[in-house]
Each structure stands twice: as C-alpha cells, then as structure tokens.
Design a protein around this motif. Structure first.
Motif, PDB file in Angstrom:
ATOM      1  N   VAL A   1       0.838  -1.205   0.000  1.00 14.37           N
ATOM      2  CA  VAL A   1       0.000   0.000   0.000  1.00 14.37           C
ATOM      3  C   VAL A   1       0.868   1.248   0.000  1.00 14.37           C
ATOM      4  O   VAL A   1       0.616   2.192  -0.762  1.00 14.37           O
ATOM      5  CB  VAL A   1      -0.966  -0.015   1.204  1.00 14.37           C
ATOM      6  N   VAL A   2       1.904   1.277   0.822  1.00 16.59           N
ATOM      7  CA  VAL A   2       2.788   2.444   0.887  1.00 16.59           C
ATOM      8  C   VAL A   2       3.516   2.645  -0.440  1.00 16.59           C
ATOM      9  O   VAL A   2       3.600   3.770  -0.948  1.00 16.59           O
ATOM     10  CB  VAL A   2       3.789   2.299   2.058  1.00 16.59           C
ATOM     11  N   ASP A   3       4.044   1.562  -1.023  1.00 15.45           N
ATOM     12  CA  ASP A   3       4.736   1.680  -2.306  1.00 15.45           C
ATOM     13  C   ASP A   3       3.794   2.139  -3.413  1.00 15.45           C
ATOM     14  O   ASP A   3       4.178   2.925  -4.273  1.00 15.45           O
ATOM     15  CB  ASP A   3       5.387   0.351  -2.695  1.00 15.45           C
ATOM     16  N   THR A   4       2.571   1.664  -3.388  1.00 12.60           N
ATOM     17  CA  THR A   4       1.597   2.074  -4.401  1.00 12.60           C
ATOM     18  C   THR A   4       1.240   3.550  -4.257  1.00 12.60           C
ATOM     19  O   THR A   4       1.150   4.275  -5.249  1.00 12.60           O
ATOM     20  CB  THR A   4       0.332   1.214  -4.300  1.00 12.60           C
ATOM     21  N   CYS A   5       1.052   4.000  -3.027  1.00 11.01           N
ATOM     22  CA  CYS A   5       0.700   5.398  -2.813  1.00 11.01           C
ATOM     23  C   CYS A   5       1.862   6.337  -3.159  1.00 11.01           C
ATOM     24  O   CYS A   5       1.628   7.465  -3.596  1.00 11.01           O
ATOM     25  CB  CYS A   5       0.298   5.617  -1.354  1.00 11.01           C
ATOM     26  N   GLN A   6       3.096   5.884  -2.995  1.00 12.69           N
ATOM     27  CA  GLN A   6       4.250   6.723  -3.309  1.00 12.69           C
ATOM     28  C   GLN A   6       4.659   6.618  -4.781  1.00 12.69           C
ATOM     29  O   GLN A   6       5.512   7.362  -5.238  1.00 12.69           O
ATOM     30  CB  GLN A   6       5.439   6.313  -2.443  1.00 12.69           C
ATOM     31  N   GLY A   7       4.079   5.698  -5.507  1.00 12.59           N
ATOM     32  CA  GLY A   7       4.386   5.562  -6.912  1.00 12.59           C
ATOM     33  C   GLY A   7       5.647   4.772  -7.189  1.00 12.59           C
ATOM     34  O   GLY A   7       6.242   4.882  -8.247  1.00 12.59           O
ATOM     35  N   ASN A   8       6.087   3.988  -6.238  1.00 18.81           N
ATOM     36  CA  ASN A   8       7.305   3.177  -6.397  1.00 18.81           C
ATOM     37  C   ASN A   8       6.939   1.768  -6.844  1.00 18.81           C
ATOM     38  O   ASN A   8       7.346   0.790  -6.244  1.00 18.81           O
ATOM     39  CB  ASN A   8       8.077   3.109  -5.078  1.00 18.81           C
ATOM     40  N   ALA A   9       6.247   1.650  -7.918  1.00 15.74           N
ATOM     41  CA  ALA A   9       5.831   0.327  -8.399  1.00 15.74           C
ATOM     42  C   ALA A   9       7.039  -0.355  -9.029  1.00 15.74           C
ATOM     43  O   ALA A   9       7.421  -0.068 -10.163  1.00 15.74           O
ATOM     44  CB  ALA A   9       4.693   0.445  -9.388  1.00 15.74           C
TER      45      ALA A   9
END
Length: 54
Positions: free
Chosen positions: A41-49
């Motif tokens: 969730v954190v990676d998705t919200c920060q755009g670090n896919a």
C-alpha cells in the motif's frame, strides 16, 4: 471444538507445547502478511511500483 469449551481437554505439557507452537507460527505468518500488505500500500501510494518496467 475449542479446548476451553471441551471439558475433556487436559492441559499437559504436550498440549501446551503444541498450542504454543501453533500460535507462534500463526503470529509469524500474520505479521509477515501484514508487513507485505502495508508495504504494498505504501509503495503504491508513493508511486514506487517496482514491478513496472518503463
């Protein structure tokens, strides 16, 4: 049936060790799954896919 409800349940050492190991394993699996979900969730919200190649 749950051990607390069953009157035939006898808390000897083998039951204590088994139930302790069971709850230890379940808690480790649960914490690992929680960590992975929160990190996703954190990676998705920060755009670090990391799975997408540009």
């Amino acid at each position: 049936m749950f051990p607390i409800i069953s009157f035939e349940w006898v808390w000897d050492m083998s039951h204590i060790v088994f139930m302790g190991g069971l709850w230890y394993a379940l808690s480790v699996i649960g914490m690992g799954m929680t960590w992975c979900i929160i990190k996703a969730v954190v990676d998705t919200c920060q755009g670090n896919a990391a799975g997408h190649h540009h």
